[in-house]
Design a protein around this motif. Structure first.
Motif, PDB file in Angstrom:
ATOM      1  N   THR A 105      88.268  26.751  10.455  1.00 17.03           N
ATOM      2  CA  THR A 105      87.608  25.800  10.373  1.00 17.03           C
ATOM      3  C   THR A 105      88.756  24.770   9.156  1.00 17.03           C
ATOM      4  OG1 THR A 105      86.418  25.937   8.276  1.00 17.03           O
ATOM      5  CG2 THR A 105      85.283  25.967  10.599  1.00 17.03           C
ATOM      6  N   SER A 106      89.521  25.259   8.220  1.00 14.06           N
ATOM      7  CA  SER A 106      90.495  24.968   8.091  1.00 14.06           C
ATOM      8  C   SER A 106      92.053  25.012   7.824  1.00 14.06           C
ATOM      9  CB  SER A 106      90.059  23.773   6.799  1.00 14.06           C
ATOM     10  OG  SER A 106      90.018  25.311   5.834  1.00 14.06           O
ATOM     11  N   GLU A 120      95.328  28.233   3.008  1.00 18.85           N
ATOM     12  CA  GLU A 120      93.886  28.840   2.712  1.00 18.85           C
ATOM     13  C   GLU A 120      93.685  28.408   3.711  1.00 18.85           C
ATOM     14  OE1 GLU A 120      91.574  27.211  -0.811  1.00 18.85           O
ATOM     15  OE2 GLU A 120      92.417  28.037  -1.714  1.00 18.85           O
ATOM     16  N   SER A 122      90.279  28.104   6.697  1.00 14.10           N
ATOM     17  CA  SER A 122      88.810  29.341   6.917  1.00 14.10           C
ATOM     18  C   SER A 122      88.053  29.562   8.288  1.00 14.10           C
ATOM     19  CB  SER A 122      87.878  27.674   6.110  1.00 14.10           C
ATOM     20  OG  SER A 122      88.308  27.864   4.881  1.00 14.10           O
ATOM     21  N   ARG A 124      85.099  30.340  10.109  1.00 13.98           N
ATOM     22  CA  ARG A 124      83.548  30.671  10.323  1.00 13.98           C
ATOM     23  C   ARG A 124      83.244  30.981  11.799  1.00 13.98           C
ATOM     24  NH1 ARG A 124      78.756  27.297   8.729  1.00 13.98           N
ATOM     25  NH2 ARG A 124      77.023  26.946  10.498  1.00 13.98           N
ATOM     26  N   THR A 157      81.400  33.574   6.984  1.00 13.97           N
ATOM     27  CA  THR A 157      82.503  32.280   6.861  1.00 13.97           C
ATOM     28  C   THR A 157      83.495  33.597   5.848  1.00 13.97           C
ATOM     29  OG1 THR A 157      81.496  31.209   4.753  1.00 13.97           O
ATOM     30  CG2 THR A 157      81.864  30.275   6.561  1.00 13.97           C
ATOM     31  N   ALA A 158      85.477  32.975   6.073  1.00 15.14           N
ATOM     32  CA  ALA A 158      85.940  34.237   5.072  1.00 15.14           C
ATOM     33  C   ALA A 158      86.997  32.723   4.875  1.00 15.14           C
ATOM     34  CB  ALA A 158      85.837  35.085   5.913  1.00 15.14           C
ATOM     35  N   THR A 159      87.213  32.904   3.985  1.00 15.67           N
ATOM     36  CA  THR A 159      88.490  32.146   3.753  1.00 15.67           C
ATOM     37  C   THR A 159      90.110  33.327   3.346  1.00 15.67           C
ATOM     38  OG1 THR A 159      87.931  30.509   2.411  1.00 15.67           O
ATOM     39  CG2 THR A 159      89.941  30.509   1.710  1.00 15.67           C
TER      40      THR A 159
END
Length: 188
Positions: A105-106, A120, A122, A124, A157-159
Motif C-alpha cells: 500500500t506504500s 517504510e 506497508s 495489506r 497490515t504490517a509495516t
C-alpha cells in the motif's frame, strides 16, 4: 449407528479429517465403516468385536475438489448376520483454496529513495479464513522478513522498515509481498 465426528462445517483441500463412528447391535458387530460421497472420496472399515464399538478413521480431502463442493460423510455398521445400518449424514463444504489477496500500500510504485536511508513499506492482505502472516522480500537488497499475525485476522497490515544501502546502485528495486492464511494458503 452414530457419527461422532466430524461436525458439519467446512474443510479445505488437502486437509486431514477424522471420522469417528459408534454403533451397537443386539447380536454383535462385525465391522464399522465410513463413506465419503458414497465412497468416491474415501472409505475405510475396521473389525468391531462385541455388541458396541467406536472406531476412528482419517482421510484427506482430495486436492482436486472444487471450492463449494460438498462431502457427505456417513457411518455404517454391519452386524454378524450381515445386516447394515447407516448413520445420519454430515455435510462438509470444501472452501478456501486460494491464498490471501495481498498488496503493497506504500510507498507508491516508482517512488524514489535515497541511498543510506530507510523506507517504510506497508503491506495489506485479506483472506476469508484470516491472514496468519505477512512477508516482504527485496532480494536485490538481501531483505526478507515475515511478520506473524496472531490471532489470524482479515484484513491484516504490517509495516516493514527496508534499509537502503549507502552504496546502492541507481535503478529499480522489486518488492515482493506475500501472505499466508490460517490454513497455509499463500498469496503473492
Amino acid at each position: 449407528v452414530t457419527l461422532l465426528a466430524p461436525a458439519a462445517g467446512s474443510v479445505s483441500q488437502g486437509e486431514s479429517v477424522t471420522v469417528e463412528v459408534r454403533a451397537s447391535d443386539d447380536i454383535g458387530l462385525a465391522s464399522l465403516r465410513f463413506l465419503a460421497n458414497g465412497g468416491t472420496a474415501g472409505g475405510a472399515s475396521a473389525l468391531a468385536a462385541g455388541s458396541a464399538a467406536t472406531r476412528s478413521f482419517a482421510f484427506v480431502v482430495p486436492s482436486d475438489l472444487p471450492d463449494g463442493s460438498v462431502l457427505r460423510i456417513v457411518g455404517t455398521a454391519t452386524d454378524t448376520q450381515g445386516l447394515v445400518a447407516e448413520s445420519a449424514a454430515v455435510e462438509l463444504v470444501v472452501a478456501d483454496v486460494l491464498g490471501p489477496a495481498v498488496r503493497v500500500t506504500s510507498p507508491a510504485s516508482g517512488a524514489r529513495v535515497v541511498p543510506g536511508s530507510s523506507v517504510e513499506v506497508s503491506v495489506r492482505a485479506e483472506d476469508g479464513s484470516g491472514v496468519a502472516s505477512l512477508r516482504l522480500a527485496a532480494s536485490a537488497l538481501g531483505f526478507d522478513e515475515t511478520r506473524a499475525v496472531a490471532p489470524a485476522a482479515s484484513p491484516a497490515t504490517a509495516t516493514f522498515v527496508l534499509p537502503i544501502p549507502a552504496n546502492a546502485a541507481p535503478g529499480s528495486v522489486s518488492l515482493v509481498a506475500s501472505a499466508s492464511d490460517a490454513i497455509g494458503n499463500v498469496g503473492t
